[in-house]
Design an enzyme around this catalytic site. Structure first.
Site, PDB file in Angstrom:
ATOM      1  N   SER A 113      21.414  21.035  15.147  1.00 20.85           N
ATOM      2  CA  SER A 113      20.065  21.598  15.048  1.00 20.85           C
ATOM      3  C   SER A 113      19.597  22.029  16.431  1.00 20.85           C
ATOM      4  O   SER A 113      20.221  21.707  17.444  1.00 20.85           O
ATOM      5  CB  SER A 113      19.097  20.583  14.454  1.00 20.85           C
ATOM      6  OG  SER A 113      18.342  19.964  15.460  1.00 20.85           O
ATOM      7  N   SER A 114      18.482  22.762  16.428  1.00 19.18           N
ATOM      8  CA  SER A 114      18.010  23.357  17.680  1.00 19.18           C
ATOM      9  C   SER A 114      17.500  22.305  18.671  1.00 19.18           C
ATOM     10  O   SER A 114      17.214  22.640  19.820  1.00 19.18           O
ATOM     11  CB  SER A 114      16.919  24.382  17.387  1.00 19.18           C
ATOM     12  OG  SER A 114      15.886  23.796  16.633  1.00 19.18           O
ATOM     13  N   CYS A 115      17.393  21.033  18.260  1.00 18.38           N
ATOM     14  CA  CYS A 115      16.910  20.031  19.228  1.00 18.38           C
ATOM     15  C   CYS A 115      17.979  19.626  20.236  1.00 18.38           C
ATOM     16  O   CYS A 115      17.724  18.807  21.106  1.00 18.38           O
ATOM     17  CB  CYS A 115      16.316  18.823  18.525  1.00 18.38           C
ATOM     18  SG  CYS A 115      17.537  17.899  17.649  1.00 18.38           S
ATOM     19  N   TYR A 142      20.008  11.684  18.695  1.00 17.69           N
ATOM     20  CA  TYR A 142      20.607  12.646  17.744  1.00 17.69           C
ATOM     21  C   TYR A 142      21.194  13.830  18.521  1.00 17.69           C
ATOM     22  O   TYR A 142      22.324  14.261  18.283  1.00 17.69           O
ATOM     23  CB  TYR A 142      19.523  13.132  16.773  1.00 17.69           C
ATOM     24  CG  TYR A 142      19.949  14.292  15.914  1.00 17.69           C
ATOM     25  CD1 TYR A 142      20.556  14.081  14.686  1.00 17.69           C
ATOM     26  CD2 TYR A 142      19.757  15.610  16.335  1.00 17.69           C
ATOM     27  CE1 TYR A 142      20.969  15.150  13.900  1.00 17.69           C
ATOM     28  CE2 TYR A 142      20.173  16.685  15.564  1.00 17.69           C
ATOM     29  CZ  TYR A 142      20.765  16.454  14.347  1.00 17.69           C
ATOM     30  OH  TYR A 142      21.177  17.526  13.567  1.00 17.69           O
ATOM     31  N   LYS A 146      25.072  15.332  18.799  1.00 21.29           N
ATOM     32  CA  LYS A 146      25.438  16.698  18.414  1.00 21.29           C
ATOM     33  C   LYS A 146      26.059  17.456  19.583  1.00 21.29           C
ATOM     34  O   LYS A 146      27.002  18.237  19.409  1.00 21.29           O
ATOM     35  CB  LYS A 146      24.220  17.449  17.867  1.00 21.29           C
ATOM     36  CG  LYS A 146      23.781  16.944  16.513  1.00 21.29           C
ATOM     37  CD  LYS A 146      24.806  17.313  15.447  1.00 21.29           C
ATOM     38  CE  LYS A 146      24.524  16.664  14.117  1.00 21.29           C
ATOM     39  NZ  LYS A 146      25.567  16.957  13.109  1.00 21.29           N
ATOM     40  N   HIS A 185      10.739  15.927   7.835  1.00 23.90           N
ATOM     41  CA  HIS A 185      10.262  16.878   8.839  1.00 23.90           C
ATOM     42  C   HIS A 185       8.887  17.407   8.416  1.00 23.90           C
ATOM     43  O   HIS A 185       8.418  17.135   7.310  1.00 23.90           O
ATOM     44  CB  HIS A 185      11.264  18.019   9.000  1.00 23.90           C
ATOM     45  CG  HIS A 185      12.477  17.616   9.764  1.00 23.90           C
ATOM     46  ND1 HIS A 185      13.653  17.260   9.153  1.00 23.90           N
ATOM     47  CD2 HIS A 185      12.684  17.468  11.088  1.00 23.90           C
ATOM     48  CE1 HIS A 185      14.538  16.931  10.074  1.00 23.90           C
ATOM     49  NE2 HIS A 185      13.979  17.038  11.262  1.00 23.90           N
TER      50      HIS A 185
END
Ligand code: GDP
Length: 328
Positions: A113-115, A142, A146, A185
């Protein structure tokens, strides 16, 4: 047979096929005529157990793998269960990525994910901003898991010429999302809160944080389209994404964002709810902005189709009965 794009009779293992992302990818593959999907529930195959993953790959020999299985959650869950988020994700992905190498998988799509990008990096976020600054603390465990997965894909590609690509979607939503208010979310949480407020005739809805952070939202079926687009892409074009000097990374998003306040207002409008929004600034805002630069996917010819308002309508239509049966 080697090194060709996915086609209707290819065997495709979608890890995490019951989740928001995996289920959308499966629906898209079935609609596209794919007949050889290999699917296992968590009870049937625990991806944190290496021996089980090995046995599965040795027997099934999938040609294509989509790794959509992960421990995921919203800002509160990430903040509350940091050990689970880093450990489970590291285990799942290193087992599956190693197995993809060991058993000669032709293409792997690793989802994150973009985080993964630094908290304060320039916007919109280009793929090359990875590892250029400190991460947002609420989801750092997290994100680091990733990032390790991306590095692992890159390392295999460099050392063994594998075709492993990491696809990083922006904030996702859609049918089958998690609507549990402690773990979800923001979009599914607000959808549920507004639906509840309307049904109970409450005059207000509580929104966490200040309402000023900006987020970009991608409908899960658009992400599924993007994933199948990448898996079906001709080998020479696909390899342009695997240039060995850069992380094998592609952003998947819409290229536009809204504030949390604007999102909440839009949900109220879609659900025809007239009450007031109350911002609880004791809750964390998280990163101030997370807008992906999507020019890499655009240049390849892919763009999303479902706008935010339509996506919210569809998600609500799919979820409203479950809100009622759960007693809101
Ligand atoms: P993030 O994108 O990793 O920060 O994760 P979230 O989707 O959980 O949160 C996005 C933003 O929405 C944050 O600024 C939250 O504080 C805000 N937000 C507002 N109301 C809610 C809510 O009810 N649930 C969640 N998860 N976030 C909310």
């Amino acid at each position: 047979m080697k090194d060709r794009a996915m086609h209707a009779s290819s065997s495709v293992f979608v890890a995490g096929h019951r989740g928001l992302v995996g289920s959308a990818i499966c629906r898209r593959l079935v609609a596209g005529g794919y007949k050889n999907l290999v699917l296992r529930t968590r009870a049937e195959l625990d991806l944190t157990k290496r021996a089980a993953v090995w046995e599965f790959f040795a027997k099934q020999r999938p040609e294509y793998v989509v790794l959509a299985a992960a421990k995921v959650g919203g800002i509160h869950a990430n903040d509350t269960y940091p050990a689970d988020f880093i450990s489970e994700n590291l285990l799942i992905q290193s087992n599956v990525i190693d197995a993809c190498f060991e058993f000669g998988v032709q293409r792997l799509l690793f989802l994150g994910s973009s985080c993964i990008y630094p908290k304060l990096c320039p916007q919109p976020i280009r793929e090359e901003y990875l590892l250029t600054g400190p991460l947002e603390p609420t989801n750092r465990p997290y994100a680091i898991a990733k990032i390790a997965g991306i590095e692992q894909c890159w390392a295999y590609n460099r050392q063994y010429n594998t075709k492993f690509l990491a696809a990083m979607p922006t904030n996702l939503y859609g049918p089958g999302d998690n609507f549990d208010l402690h773990r979800s979310h923001v979009l599914p949480a607000l959808l549920r809160k507004v639906a509840t407020a309307r049904a109970t005739h409450s005059g207000h809805v509580e929104v966490w944080g200040t309402g000023t952070p900006r987020r970009e939202f991608l409908y899960s079926e658009d992400l599924a389209e993007a994933c199948v687009f990448l898996l079906e892409m001709a080998q020479d074009r696909f390899e342009t994404l695997l240039d060995k000097d850069h992380a094998p990374l592609v952003n998947i998003g819409v290229g536009e964002d809204v504030t949390i306040r604007e999102l909440a207002e839009l949900i109220c409008r879609v659900l025809d709810y007239q009450g007031e929004l109350v911002f609880d600034s004791t809750q964390p805002d998280g990163t101030p902005r997370k807008l992906l630069d999507v020019s890499r996917m655009r240049a390849l010819g892919w763009k999303p189709r479902i706008g935010l308002e339509e996506g919210i309508q569809r998600t609500y239509a799919a979820a409203k009965d479950s809100f009622v049966s759960a007693g809101m």
